[in-house]
Motif scaffolding. Structure first.
Motif, PDB file in Angstrom:
ATOM      1  N   ALA A   1      35.319  58.163  43.768  1.00  0.00           N
ATOM      2  CA  ALA A   1      35.060  56.832  44.035  1.00  0.00           C
ATOM      3  C   ALA A   1      36.670  56.248  44.108  1.00  0.00           C
ATOM      4  O   ALA A   1      37.592  56.766  43.895  1.00  0.00           O
ATOM      5  N   ILE A   2      36.454  54.868  44.613  1.00  0.00           N
ATOM      6  CA  ILE A   2      37.719  54.171  44.627  1.00  0.00           C
ATOM      7  C   ILE A   2      37.647  53.137  43.712  1.00  0.00           C
ATOM      8  O   ILE A   2      36.719  52.147  43.519  1.00  0.00           O
ATOM      9  N   PHE A   3      38.630  52.641  42.758  1.00  0.00           N
ATOM     10  CA  PHE A   3      38.756  51.690  42.044  1.00  0.00           C
ATOM     11  C   PHE A   3      39.710  50.560  42.212  1.00  0.00           C
ATOM     12  O   PHE A   3      41.047  50.909  42.512  1.00  0.00           O
ATOM     13  N   ILE A   4      39.359  49.381  42.088  1.00  0.00           N
ATOM     14  CA  ILE A   4      40.292  48.182  42.356  1.00  0.00           C
ATOM     15  C   ILE A   4      40.074  47.324  40.947  1.00  0.00           C
ATOM     16  O   ILE A   4      39.477  46.700  40.836  1.00  0.00           O
ATOM     17  N   SER A   5      41.336  46.858  40.646  1.00  0.00           N
ATOM     18  CA  SER A   5      41.309  45.871  39.617  1.00  0.00           C
ATOM     19  C   SER A   5      41.651  44.288  40.084  1.00  0.00           C
ATOM     20  O   SER A   5      42.883  44.294  40.243  1.00  0.00           O
ATOM     21  N   GLY A   6      40.913  43.333  40.032  1.00  0.00           N
ATOM     22  CA  GLY A   6      41.148  42.356  40.439  1.00  0.00           C
ATOM     23  C   GLY A   6      41.169  41.213  39.400  1.00  0.00           C
ATOM     24  O   GLY A   6      41.155  39.913  39.472  1.00  0.00           O
ATOM     25  N   TYR A   7      41.450  41.878  38.044  1.00  0.00           N
ATOM     26  CA  TYR A   7      41.501  41.075  36.761  1.00  0.00           C
ATOM     27  C   TYR A   7      42.794  41.758  35.888  1.00  0.00           C
ATOM     28  O   TYR A   7      42.699  42.902  35.550  1.00  0.00           O
ATOM     29  N   ALA A   8      43.801  40.760  35.907  1.00  0.00           N
ATOM     30  CA  ALA A   8      45.005  41.032  35.339  1.00  0.00           C
ATOM     31  C   ALA A   8      45.024  40.664  33.869  1.00  0.00           C
ATOM     32  O   ALA A   8      45.016  39.264  33.919  1.00  0.00           O
ATOM     33  N   THR A   9      45.306  41.396  32.734  1.00  0.00           N
ATOM     34  CA  THR A   9      45.342  41.093  31.443  1.00  0.00           C
ATOM     35  C   THR A   9      46.953  41.372  30.950  1.00  0.00           C
ATOM     36  O   THR A   9      47.093  41.022  29.949  1.00  0.00           O
ATOM     37  N   ALA A  10      47.759  41.906  31.656  1.00  0.00           N
ATOM     38  CA  ALA A  10      49.185  42.135  30.970  1.00  0.00           C
ATOM     39  C   ALA A  10      49.731  40.800  30.813  1.00  0.00           C
ATOM     40  O   ALA A  10      49.345  39.749  31.243  1.00  0.00           O
TER      41      ALA A  10
ATOM     42  N   LEU B   1      51.332  37.520  30.957  1.00  0.00           N
ATOM     43  CA  LEU B   1      52.234  36.707  32.040  1.00  0.00           C
ATOM     44  C   LEU B   1      51.980  37.278  33.245  1.00  0.00           C
ATOM     45  O   LEU B   1      52.688  36.883  34.455  1.00  0.00           O
ATOM     46  N   ALA B   2      50.999  38.330  33.497  1.00  0.00           N
ATOM     47  CA  ALA B   2      50.624  39.000  35.045  1.00  0.00           C
ATOM     48  C   ALA B   2      50.265  37.960  35.849  1.00  0.00           C
ATOM     49  O   ALA B   2      49.834  36.925  35.507  1.00  0.00           O
ATOM     50  N   ALA B   3      50.539  38.363  37.211  1.00  0.00           N
ATOM     51  CA  ALA B   3      50.027  37.374  38.300  1.00  0.00           C
ATOM     52  C   ALA B   3      48.595  37.263  38.431  1.00  0.00           C
ATOM     53  O   ALA B   3      47.777  37.977  38.083  1.00  0.00           O
ATOM     54  N   ASP B   4      48.028  36.062  38.497  1.00  0.00           N
ATOM     55  CA  ASP B   4      46.511  35.525  38.406  1.00  0.00           C
ATOM     56  C   ASP B   4      46.053  36.050  39.872  1.00  0.00           C
ATOM     57  O   ASP B   4      46.469  35.393  40.966  1.00  0.00           O
ATOM     58  N   TYR B   5      45.250  37.037  39.893  1.00  0.00           N
ATOM     59  CA  TYR B   5      44.867  37.503  41.289  1.00  0.00           C
ATOM     60  C   TYR B   5      43.658  36.553  42.008  1.00  0.00           C
ATOM     61  O   TYR B   5      43.653  36.366  43.132  1.00  0.00           O
ATOM     62  N   ASP B   6      43.083  35.416  41.120  1.00  0.00           N
ATOM     63  CA  ASP B   6      42.208  34.609  41.673  1.00  0.00           C
ATOM     64  C   ASP B   6      42.932  33.720  42.368  1.00  0.00           C
ATOM     65  O   ASP B   6      42.369  33.273  43.302  1.00  0.00           O
ATOM     66  N   PHE B   7      44.118  33.475  41.742  1.00  0.00           N
ATOM     67  CA  PHE B   7      44.922  32.591  42.528  1.00  0.00           C
ATOM     68  C   PHE B   7      45.739  33.155  43.730  1.00  0.00           C
ATOM     69  O   PHE B   7      45.850  32.496  44.819  1.00  0.00           O
ATOM     70  N   THR B   8      46.367  34.294  43.686  1.00  0.00           N
ATOM     71  CA  THR B   8      47.248  34.921  44.765  1.00  0.00           C
ATOM     72  C   THR B   8      46.633  35.568  45.893  1.00  0.00           C
ATOM     73  O   THR B   8      47.082  35.412  46.944  1.00  0.00           O
ATOM     74  N   LEU B   9      45.209  35.732  45.630  1.00  0.00           N
ATOM     75  CA  LEU B   9      44.475  36.145  46.588  1.00  0.00           C
ATOM     76  C   LEU B   9      43.492  35.292  47.286  1.00  0.00           C
ATOM     77  O   LEU B   9      42.888  35.519  48.270  1.00  0.00           O
ATOM     78  N   ARG B  10      43.711  34.270  46.920  1.00  0.00           N
ATOM     79  CA  ARG B  10      42.796  32.855  47.492  1.00  0.00           C
ATOM     80  C   ARG B  10      43.207  32.776  49.016  1.00  0.00           C
ATOM     81  O   ARG B  10      44.403  32.801  49.335  1.00  0.00           O
TER      82      ARG B  10
ATOM     83  N   VAL C   1      33.075  51.878  46.154  1.00  0.00           N
ATOM     84  CA  VAL C   1      34.520  51.117  45.749  1.00  0.00           C
ATOM     85  C   VAL C   1      33.879  50.033  44.796  1.00  0.00           C
ATOM     86  O   VAL C   1      33.202  49.203  44.957  1.00  0.00           O
ATOM     87  N   HIS C   2      34.525  50.404  43.587  1.00  0.00           N
ATOM     88  CA  HIS C   2      34.316  49.595  42.352  1.00  0.00           C
ATOM     89  C   HIS C   2      35.414  48.583  42.298  1.00  0.00           C
ATOM     90  O   HIS C   2      36.759  48.949  42.172  1.00  0.00           O
ATOM     91  N   VAL C   3      35.025  47.302  42.305  1.00  0.00           N
ATOM     92  CA  VAL C   3      36.208  46.249  42.086  1.00  0.00           C
ATOM     93  C   VAL C   3      35.650  45.312  40.730  1.00  0.00           C
ATOM     94  O   VAL C   3      34.751  44.957  40.637  1.00  0.00           O
ATOM     95  N   SER C   4      36.847  45.409  39.969  1.00  0.00           N
ATOM     96  CA  SER C   4      36.566  44.644  38.689  1.00  0.00           C
ATOM     97  C   SER C   4      37.279  43.042  38.593  1.00  0.00           C
ATOM     98  O   SER C   4      38.405  43.052  39.050  1.00  0.00           O
ATOM     99  N   VAL C   5      36.401  42.192  38.313  1.00  0.00           N
ATOM    100  CA  VAL C   5      37.099  40.814  38.252  1.00  0.00           C
ATOM    101  C   VAL C   5      36.837  39.978  36.949  1.00  0.00           C
ATOM    102  O   VAL C   5      35.861  40.673  36.009  1.00  0.00           O
ATOM    103  N   GLY C   6      37.347  39.193  36.696  1.00  0.00           N
ATOM    104  CA  GLY C   6      37.131  38.371  35.366  1.00  0.00           C
ATOM    105  C   GLY C   6      35.719  37.935  35.246  1.00  0.00           C
ATOM    106  O   GLY C   6      35.082  37.487  36.244  1.00  0.00           O
ATOM    107  N   LYS C   7      35.374  37.814  34.057  1.00  0.00           N
ATOM    108  CA  LYS C   7      33.827  37.413  33.728  1.00  0.00           C
ATOM    109  C   LYS C   7      33.843  35.785  34.204  1.00  0.00           C
ATOM    110  O   LYS C   7      32.933  35.158  34.591  1.00  0.00           O
ATOM    111  N   THR C   8      34.987  34.998  33.724  1.00  0.00           N
ATOM    112  CA  THR C   8      35.064  33.573  33.949  1.00  0.00           C
ATOM    113  C   THR C   8      36.118  33.579  35.525  1.00  0.00           C
ATOM    114  O   THR C   8      36.776  34.302  35.490  1.00  0.00           O
ATOM    115  N   GLY C   9      35.969  32.130  35.769  1.00  0.00           N
ATOM    116  CA  GLY C   9      36.540  32.116  37.114  1.00  0.00           C
ATOM    117  C   GLY C   9      35.768  32.589  38.288  1.00  0.00           C
ATOM    118  O   GLY C   9      35.127  33.152  38.180  1.00  0.00           O
ATOM    119  N   VAL C  10      36.517  32.317  39.486  1.00  0.00           N
ATOM    120  CA  VAL C  10      35.836  32.474  40.752  1.00  0.00           C
ATOM    121  C   VAL C  10      36.884  33.568  41.705  1.00  0.00           C
ATOM    122  O   VAL C  10      37.976  33.215  41.935  1.00  0.00           O
TER     123      VAL C  10
END
Length: 450
Positions: free
Chosen positions: A149-158, A160-169, A190-199
């Motif tokens: 399988a392949i995994f991508i995290s589209g949700y950053a919790t570290a 002050l980490a960059a907000d992927y919902d914003f940078t990938l828009r 291909v598993h992609v994880s995103v935040g439960k809230t937000g677009v």
């Protein structure tokens, strides 16, 4: 179809200096740097010499162990310096950039109509393969293997980490091309994880399985998501790709160019204006740090987040995989009786003379002081409070320290990477370097077991 992942164990480190949702173009960097140390266990073999002219995408060096894995120039210019350390090991490559980039043309490719081997060859030739890493061992993926399988995290919790919902828009076209290509390189999903809230820009894309994640850090770590979705067992391999690196892969497929452009979050309490900058891999961080301005002079500049990033100088260069630059006060002062008085301005999981637990939403201005010195491991049970994986963190750390390969295997070493132990290192009363211990353990396993 989506599957929710709810993380309960962890710790959110809320710091001052979050980036405003605005993007500026960073001034053009005069020089760009590539450090082979960013590519763990890779021994570089140069294909060009000092003084050589380069286009963006030209191969600079390849892996001694596998000549197919190539590393490309992020800009066009001249290779002006090859820095070497002990035993003539290459430590840094410096490129003096031209005012405008010219690109090597690799040709437009449609991944939907390509065979897996053709996709691999295209990524390898253009220098995009180093963006794909594998577990176990957390190293650049072996192109001769096939992951389950392949995994991508589209949700950053570290912190002050960059907000992927914003940078990938607005990058949906590139993301879709990259995801379609990756879906052909695995027998699984291909598993992609995103935040439960937000677009998220990933929602609505094809060839992926979406997972909605919630909970404290390290919920955004891809290792935690792998453990919750499809854990890695002995003999199995999974691949991971950083979310912003997908854009570079997609740009290659849709335009034929190796475009190493990256949106950086400049954050931290020591910058005057924390915001996002568009720059390139390996750029001088001074180009945007000084553009924003510093609140004080005595600062620590980190390429990455405060938990897993590397210290660099203000005149240093952005790491190959980093999309955050953090600037915080340098902790070179000491508190008188700091160990024996109530603490209101620091984060702690303990309730002994500390009160951060009373203010879960408070933001802190922390420096780099470790508030203690290195000492023997103390069994406190605190690690398990912030470690959401089904692994015994203290036991696996000790197995790595004594180089007990059997215990390391039995305790789940195939699943972890150093970043998974960043929080346990942060709260460690013994001040042990957890990430370094895990990295050495993984290197030992790679050498002995392969």
């Amino acid at each position: 179809m989506s599957k929710d992942i709810k993380i309960k164990k962890g710790l959110n480190i809320r710091l001052k200096g979050e980036a405003d949702k605005t993007i500026s173009n960073a001034p053009r960097s005069r020089t760009f740097s590539i450090r082979p140390s960013d590519f763990h266990l890779i021994t570089p073999k140069m294909v060009i010499k000092e003084g050589a002219k380069l286009q963006a995408g030209d191969t600079i060096f390849y892996s001694k162990a596998n000549e197919r894995i190539k590393f490309a120039s992020p800009v066009s210019g001249t290779l002006t310096k090859i820095e070497r350390g002990a035993k003539r090991v290459i430590t840094e490559l410096v490129i003096e950039a031209e005012p405008q980039d010219s690109y090597k043309d690799f040709g437009v490719a449609d991944p939907a109509n390509m065979q897996p081997e053709a996709i691999k060859e295209h990524l390898l030739t253009a220098g995009c393969w180093p963006f794909i890493k594998q577990r176990p061992y957390h190293v650049i993926a072996d192109p001769d293997s096939t992951p389950k399988a392949i995994f991508i995290s589209g949700y950053a919790t570290a912190p002050l980490a960059a907000d992927y919902d914003f940078t990938l828009r607005g990058k949906e076209k590139q993301l879709q091309a990259a995801l379609t290509a990756l879906s052909k390189l695995t027998e699984g999903k291909v598993h992609v994880s995103v935040g439960k809230t937000g677009v998220s820009p990933f929602e609505g894309l094809k060839d992926i399985t979406i997972h909605k994640v919630s909970g404290p850090h390290p919920a955004g770590n891809v290792g935690v998501q792998i453990a919750k979705i499809d854990p890695v067992n002995k003999g199995e391999t999974v691949w991971t790709v950083n979310a912003q690196d997908l854009v570079i892969i997609g740009e290659l497929l849709t335009t034929g160019k190796f475009n190493a452009e990256r949106v950086i979050a400049l954050v931290g309490s020591s910058v005057k204006t924390a915001k996002y900058y568009t720059t390139r891999i390996g750029a001088e961080v001074a180009t945007f740090v000084y553009d924003s301005g510093l609140v004080e002079e005595n600062v620590r500049v980190i390429s990455g987040d405060v938990l897993t990033g590397k210290q660099i100088s203000v005149k240093g260069n952005l790491g190959y995989y980093n999309d955050t630059v953090t600037v915080i006060p340098e902790g070179d002062d000491y508190e008188f009786f700091g160990w024996n008085k109530p603490v209101f301005d620091k984060i702690s999981t303990s309730r002994a003379l500390t009160f951060s637990w009373l203010f879960p939403n408070k933001k802190y201005e922390l420096d780099t002081n470790t508030n203690g010195e290195h000492r023997a491991f103390v069994v406190t049970g605190n690690y398990e409070e912030v470690f959401p994986m089904d692994i015994y963190p203290l036991q696996i750390l000790k197995a790595c320290m004594v180089e007990d390969l059997d215990a390391m295997e039995a305790l789940g070493m195939y699943e972890v990477a150093p970043e998974d132990f960043a929080l346990t290192e942060f709260i460690c009363v013994s001040k042990q370097p957890h990430q370094e211990i895990i990295r050495k353990g993984l290197d030992l396993m790679y050498k002995e077991i392969g």
